[in-house]
Scaffold this active site. Structure first.
Site, PDB file in Angstrom:
ATOM      1  CG  ASN A 145       2.902  -0.979  15.934  1.00  0.00           C
ATOM      2  OD1 ASN A 145       3.645  -0.140  16.423  1.00  0.00           O
ATOM      3  ND2 ASN A 145       2.761  -1.142  14.632  1.00  0.00           N
ATOM      4  CG  HIS A 201       8.232  -1.267  14.766  1.00  0.00           C
ATOM      5  ND1 HIS A 201       7.705  -0.691  15.891  1.00  0.00           N
ATOM      6  CD2 HIS A 201       7.250  -1.253  13.825  1.00  0.00           C
ATOM      7  CE1 HIS A 201       6.458  -0.326  15.638  1.00  0.00           C
ATOM      8  NE2 HIS A 201       6.156  -0.660  14.404  1.00  0.00           N
ATOM      9  CB  CYS A 214       6.457   2.417  13.310  1.00  0.00           C
ATOM     10  SG  CYS A 214       4.680   2.349  13.526  1.00  0.00           S
TER      11      CYS A 214
HETATM   12  C1  LIG Z   1      -3.193  -6.766   9.774  1.00  0.00           C
HETATM   13  C2  LIG Z   1      -2.813  -8.214   9.550  1.00  0.00           C
HETATM   14  C3  LIG Z   1      -2.572  -8.886  10.896  1.00  0.00           C
HETATM   15  C4  LIG Z   1      -3.983  -8.912   8.865  1.00  0.00           C
HETATM   16  O1  LIG Z   1      -3.660 -10.263   8.613  1.00  0.00           O
HETATM   17  P1  LIG Z   1      -3.973 -10.906   7.187  1.00  0.00           P
HETATM   18  O2  LIG Z   1      -3.634 -12.335   7.281  1.00  0.00           O
HETATM   19  O3  LIG Z   1      -3.236 -10.078   6.160  1.00  0.00           O
HETATM   20  O4  LIG Z   1      -5.510 -10.739   7.106  1.00  0.00           O
HETATM   21  P2  LIG Z   1      -6.404 -10.013   6.004  1.00  0.00           P
HETATM   22  O5  LIG Z   1      -6.292  -8.519   6.149  1.00  0.00           O
HETATM   23  O6  LIG Z   1      -6.116 -10.599   4.664  1.00  0.00           O
HETATM   24  O7  LIG Z   1      -7.834 -10.451   6.505  1.00  0.00           O
HETATM   25  C5  LIG Z   1      -8.225 -11.829   6.531  1.00  0.00           C
HETATM   26  C6  LIG Z   1      -9.625 -11.901   7.066  1.00  0.00           C
HETATM   27  O8  LIG Z   1      -9.615 -11.604   8.463  1.00  0.00           O
HETATM   28  C7  LIG Z   1     -10.575 -10.580   8.735  1.00  0.00           C
HETATM   29  N1  LIG Z   1     -10.102  -9.778   9.860  1.00  0.00           N
HETATM   30  C8  LIG Z   1      -9.361  -8.648   9.806  1.00  0.00           C
HETATM   31  N2  LIG Z   1      -9.132  -8.203  11.061  1.00  0.00           N
HETATM   32  C9  LIG Z   1      -9.736  -9.073  11.887  1.00  0.00           C
HETATM   33  C10 LIG Z   1      -9.846  -9.163  13.289  1.00  0.00           C
HETATM   34  N3  LIG Z   1      -9.282  -8.262  14.118  1.00  0.00           N
HETATM   35  N4  LIG Z   1     -10.518 -10.204  13.812  1.00  0.00           N
HETATM   36  C11 LIG Z   1     -11.087 -11.128  13.044  1.00  0.00           C
HETATM   37  N5  LIG Z   1     -11.023 -11.102  11.701  1.00  0.00           N
HETATM   38  C12 LIG Z   1     -10.353 -10.087  11.132  1.00  0.00           C
HETATM   39  C13 LIG Z   1     -10.685  -9.806   7.454  1.00  0.00           C
HETATM   40  O9  LIG Z   1     -11.897  -9.105   7.394  1.00  0.00           O
HETATM   41  C14 LIG Z   1     -10.583 -10.904   6.440  1.00  0.00           C
HETATM   42  O10 LIG Z   1     -11.838 -11.520   6.342  1.00  0.00           O
HETATM   43  P3  LIG Z   1     -12.390 -12.017   4.913  1.00  0.00           P
HETATM   44  O11 LIG Z   1     -11.392 -13.047   4.441  1.00  0.00           O
HETATM   45  O12 LIG Z   1     -13.715 -12.571   5.275  1.00  0.00           O
HETATM   46  O13 LIG Z   1     -12.425 -10.797   4.052  1.00  0.00           O
HETATM   47  C15 LIG Z   1      -1.556  -8.325   8.656  1.00  0.00           C
HETATM   48  O14 LIG Z   1      -1.842  -7.943   7.346  1.00  0.00           O
HETATM   49  C16 LIG Z   1      -0.441  -7.481   9.190  1.00  0.00           C
HETATM   50  O15 LIG Z   1       0.093  -7.727  10.254  1.00  0.00           O
HETATM   51  N6  LIG Z   1      -0.008  -6.467   8.423  1.00  0.00           N
HETATM   52  C17 LIG Z   1       1.027  -5.554   8.867  1.00  0.00           C
HETATM   53  C18 LIG Z   1       0.411  -4.518   9.747  1.00  0.00           C
HETATM   54  C19 LIG Z   1       1.422  -3.736  10.509  1.00  0.00           C
HETATM   55  O16 LIG Z   1       2.277  -4.286  11.152  1.00  0.00           O
HETATM   56  N7  LIG Z   1       1.297  -2.397  10.478  1.00  0.00           N
HETATM   57  C20 LIG Z   1       2.093  -1.512  11.198  1.00  0.00           C
HETATM   58  C21 LIG Z   1       3.410  -1.302  10.530  1.00  0.00           C
HETATM   59  S1  LIG Z   1       4.384  -0.210  11.424  1.00  0.00           S
END
Ligand SMILES: CC(C)(COP(=O)(O)OP(=O)(O)OC[C@H]1O[C@@H](n2cnc3c(N)ncnc32)[C@H](O)[C@@H]1OP(=O)(O)O)[C@@H](O)C(=O)NCCC(=O)NCCS
Length: 332
Positions: free
Chosen positions: A289, A259, A117
């Site tokens: 993204n 980004h 990215c």
């Molecule tokens: C991916 C992201 C949105 C997840 O949000 P989060 O608040 O960290 O959520 P978690 O991964 O802790 O998951 C929380 C819960 O939601 C659930 N969950 C994950 N994806 C889900 C979705 N698409 N829909 C519904 N629930 C979802 C998980 O299973 C978890 O459930 P649990 O508590 O029962 O285990 C966040 O971590 C993020 O944005 N990270 C950066 C990713 C990124 O930008 N990557 C590219 C970089 S270039």
């Protein structure tokens, strides 16, 4: 070899996104998710998905045509093409070579550069270096991704975040007496965290086999929470450092083009930089993204919407797999 000292200008920009829209609502029919979960966690409402015929090279070529036209040039003026992508049409030849033949840019030397990215900032700095040798006049830089081809459509933690598209720019040295140009770059990488965001299969470590397919090794994998923390930290550091090192204050920046990965990451960046969110150009609600394409699509939209004007100082800042990150300061 002659070395030039004039700054490098962004002569023209262009972008292309596929027409097929996949909304959060559509996604909720594929995996166990909801519009509410995706939008509140990420700020994404929909993303574009390429058709079978649309590939990283074809989308890149469409964006490139617009950038070349905006620069007031023709394909014969392009002497180098660098594509930043983590979803190339194929491992080799380079996607840049495929773009070259689609454009008919026969005088251009071609290569791909992989920094996920952060790719567009890496290719901008590479292009700047090549231009400063004095051997190249107009370098076409393209960030293009067909991420839908490497997403695991059974994994709700990743497939909701990404989309397809391409953005491009033509870079060349400033003319004598011409103002503006790229002021500085600050790039970084940390390979010790490679497994936070990666695709294990398809390279020489895990070539394609029945077992690699069964184990879903040919899809993007991510540890979202950890990626999130690193993203906020390194993007803020890179942005603050580049502004300070160039004797500027954050309030002198007219526009920040981050980004487009996650609205909460961008809001955290806005707070840490003390730059109001209104000065950030945002389109992640429409595209999600798009990795290396994210900054050039946003830059092109901002330029065409008149949000970036001559004399404006703008900050581009990115983060991605590698881990990699980077910032660029530009006077338009
Ligand atoms: C991916 C992201 C949105 C997840 O949000 P989060 O608040 O960290 O959520 P978690 O991964 O802790 O998951 C929380 C819960 O939601 C659930 N969950 C994950 N994806 C889900 C979705 N698409 N829909 C519904 N629930 C979802 C998980 O299973 C978890 O459930 P649990 O508590 O029962 O285990 C966040 O971590 C993020 O944005 N990270 C950066 C990713 C990124 O930008 N990557 C590219 C970089 S270039």
């Amino acid at each position: 070899m002659s070395t030039a000292t004039r700054p490098v200008k962004i002569r023209g920009t262009g972008s292309f996104t596929p027409s097929k829209v996949l909304t959060n609502e559509d996604l909720s029919k594929i995996v166990d998710t909801s519009d509410e979960w995706i939008y509140t966690r990420t700020g994404i409402k929909e993303r574009r998905i390429a058709s079978e015929e649309e590939t990283t090279s074809t989308m890149g070529a469409e964006a490139a045509k617009k950038a070349i036209a905006a620069a007031g040039l023709t394909v014969d003026d392009i002497d180098m093409i660098i594509v930043g992508t983590m979803s190339p049409d194929m491992p080799f030849p380079s996607t840049a070579c495929l773009v070259q033949t689609q454009l008919g840019a026969r005088k251009a030397v071609c290569m791909d550069l992989q920094a996920a990215c952060s790719g567009f900032l890496y290719i901008m700095e590479a292009a700047t270096g090549f231009l400063c040798t004095g051997r190249y006049r107009n370098v076409l830089v393209i960030g293009s991704e067909k991420l839908s081809s490497i997403l695991d459509w059974q994994d709700r933690t990743t497939c909701v975040l990404f989309g397809d598209g391409a953005g491009a720019a033509v870079l060349s040295l400033a003319e004598e007496g011409e103002s503006g140009g790229i002021i500085d770059f600050s790039l970084g990488a940390d390979g010790s965290n490679a497994e936070l965001l990666y695709m294990p299969g398809g390279g020489c470590a895990i070539p394609a086999s029945e077992s690699s397919i069964q184990q879903r090794h040919h899809f993007l994998k991510m540890r979202g929470r950890e990626v999130y923390k690193h993203a906020v930290r390194v993007m803020s550091q890179a942005a603050i450092e580049i502004v300070e090192q160039n004797g500027l204050r954050a309030d002198q920046l007219s526009c920040v083009i981050p980004h487009q990965a996650n609205m909460r990451i961008i809001e955290a960046l806005s707070t840490r930089l003390s730059i109001p969110i209104e000065r950030f150009y945002l389109n992640l609600d429409k595209y999600g993204n798009t990795s290396a394409a994210s900054i050039p699509i946003a830059l092109d939209e901002a330029v065409r919407a008149g949000k970036v004007k001559q004399g404006d100082k703008i900050l581009l800042v990115a983060f991605g797999a590698g881990l990699t990150w980077g910032a660029a300061l530009v006077e338009w």
